[in-house]
Motif scaffolding. Structure first.
Motif, PDB file in Angstrom:
ATOM      1  N   GLU A  34      53.091  50.973   7.699  1.00 24.66           N
ATOM      2  CA  GLU A  34      53.492  52.279   8.225  1.00 24.66           C
ATOM      3  C   GLU A  34      54.995  52.387   8.460  1.00 24.66           C
ATOM      4  O   GLU A  34      55.583  53.450   8.283  1.00 24.66           O
ATOM      5  CB  GLU A  34      52.734  52.559   9.530  1.00 24.66           C
ATOM      6  CG  GLU A  34      51.272  52.882   9.331  1.00 24.66           C
ATOM      7  CD  GLU A  34      50.609  53.286  10.614  1.00 24.66           C
ATOM      8  OE1 GLU A  34      50.740  54.465  11.017  1.00 24.66           O
ATOM      9  OE2 GLU A  34      49.987  52.420  11.243  1.00 24.66           O
ATOM     10  N   ASP A  35      55.627  51.289   8.894  1.00 25.82           N
ATOM     11  CA  ASP A  35      57.054  51.333   9.227  1.00 25.82           C
ATOM     12  C   ASP A  35      57.950  50.835   8.103  1.00 25.82           C
ATOM     13  O   ASP A  35      59.169  50.740   8.271  1.00 25.82           O
ATOM     14  CB  ASP A  35      57.314  50.493  10.489  1.00 25.82           C
ATOM     15  CG  ASP A  35      56.549  51.019  11.690  1.00 25.82           C
ATOM     16  OD1 ASP A  35      56.384  52.255  11.778  1.00 25.82           O
ATOM     17  OD2 ASP A  35      56.115  50.199  12.522  1.00 25.82           O
ATOM     18  N   GLU A  38      60.910  52.992   7.042  1.00 27.04           N
ATOM     19  CA  GLU A  38      61.887  53.292   8.074  1.00 27.04           C
ATOM     20  C   GLU A  38      63.049  52.306   8.071  1.00 27.04           C
ATOM     21  O   GLU A  38      64.054  52.515   8.766  1.00 27.04           O
ATOM     22  CB  GLU A  38      61.212  53.294   9.454  1.00 27.04           C
ATOM     23  CG  GLU A  38      60.071  54.297   9.586  1.00 27.04           C
ATOM     24  CD  GLU A  38      60.523  55.714   9.302  1.00 27.04           C
ATOM     25  OE1 GLU A  38      61.597  56.108   9.792  1.00 27.04           O
ATOM     26  OE2 GLU A  38      59.800  56.427   8.567  1.00 27.04           O
ATOM     27  N   GLN A  39      62.938  51.223   7.303  1.00 27.82           N
ATOM     28  CA  GLN A  39      64.013  50.244   7.251  1.00 27.82           C
ATOM     29  C   GLN A  39      65.248  50.837   6.567  1.00 27.82           C
ATOM     30  O   GLN A  39      65.133  51.553   5.574  1.00 27.82           O
ATOM     31  CB  GLN A  39      63.574  49.005   6.472  1.00 27.82           C
ATOM     32  CG  GLN A  39      62.352  48.302   7.021  1.00 27.82           C
ATOM     33  CD  GLN A  39      61.927  47.160   6.124  1.00 27.82           C
ATOM     34  OE1 GLN A  39      62.442  46.039   6.213  1.00 27.82           O
ATOM     35  NE2 GLN A  39      60.986  47.436   5.231  1.00 27.82           N
TER      36      GLN A  39
END
Length: 260
Positions: A34-35, A38-39
């Motif tokens: 999910e993340d 976002e990096q």
């Protein structure tokens, strides 16, 4: 071997896509990485199968005879691999650099014995001694090892369960390590010469699939050289080879599998 590798890559992507489709039917559809997106920066690698050919613009005097094209090319399938560096710009845009190594072997056929009619010389060409071209003279196997450095701007849609479509476009800097551009020999000695440093543009589209441990992206990319790759033969060489070509440009279609 190259055709087998290309088929294997296609088959692998189909199988993985089927597995990815199966995961959409589970209840926890949004629990895959999910993340990950976002990096600010992320890394990966890719494998690809490719089909390369030349775009040829012929010299109207030495490259054609009536309505007949005297120079033709034969496409080839091959493979490559590279690395991925991604810089996240915002929710919809990423900047990617994907340096890789591409291998290719293409064939050029020269049916240019008709140019013996110009043996007495023209306004642009000195007289020359006519030759009876052998099969070896009429064929050039052009081997290329390409260091390809594309910089792509990627525009992607919103994530749909565990997948996300995207399109990308950008420019490439390509170094041909087997160009023979510095060779003093030319086609008279069976040496075909092309430019070492080249520029191209690329367009790509694909779908990103999210799994528990990695993101897989099958994609199709087209790469098209912008500069003329032909290097002229020496002044004393008859106009059977390089003189018959005004413009020579590589074009490639690639099937890419990316792992991030």
């Amino acid at each position: 071997m190259n055709k087998f590798l290309l088929r294997a890559l296609v088959l692998a992507s189909v199988n993985i896509a089927v597995l990815a489709n199966a995961q959409f039917r589970t209840r926890n559809r949004m629990d895959k990485l999910e993340d990950f997106d976002e990096q600010k920066f992320s890394w990966g690698f890719y494998l690809n199968g490719n089909m390369l050919d030349y775009r040829i613009v012929l010299n109207p005097r030495y490259g054609t005879y009536g309505n007949q094209n005297l120079v033709t090319s034969k496409e080839s399938t091959s493979f490559g691999a590279g690395l991925i560096a991604k810089w996240r710009l915002n929710d919809y845009l990423d900047l990617r650099m994907e340096p890789g190594l591409q291998f290719a072997q293409r064939k050029l056929m020269f049916d240019t014995e008709y140019n013996n009619q110009y043996a007495n010389g023209t306004l642009t060409n000195d007289p020359f001694i006519p030759m009876a071209l052998t099969d070896k003279d009429k064929t050039r196997e052009v081997k290329s090892t390409l260091v390809d450095v594309p910089v792509l701007l990627e525009l992607h849609g919103q994530r749909w369960y565990n997948s996300r479509p995207y399109v990308a476009a950008g420019v490439n800097y390509v170094v041909n390590l087997q160009s023979n551009s510095d060779s003093t020999d030319d086609n008279m000695q069976q040496v075909f010469r092309s430019t070492t440093h080249n520029f191209a543009w690329s367009a790509e589209m694909g779908i990103q699939f999210y799994f528990n441990k990695f993101k897989l992206t099958p994609a199709i990319r087209g790469t098209f050289f912008m500069n003329n790759e032909i290097v002229a033969d020496n002044g004393t060489t008859p106009p059977y080879w390089a003189a018959a070509i005004s413009t020579l440009q590589t074009r490639a279609i690639m099937f890419v599998l990316k792992f991030e």
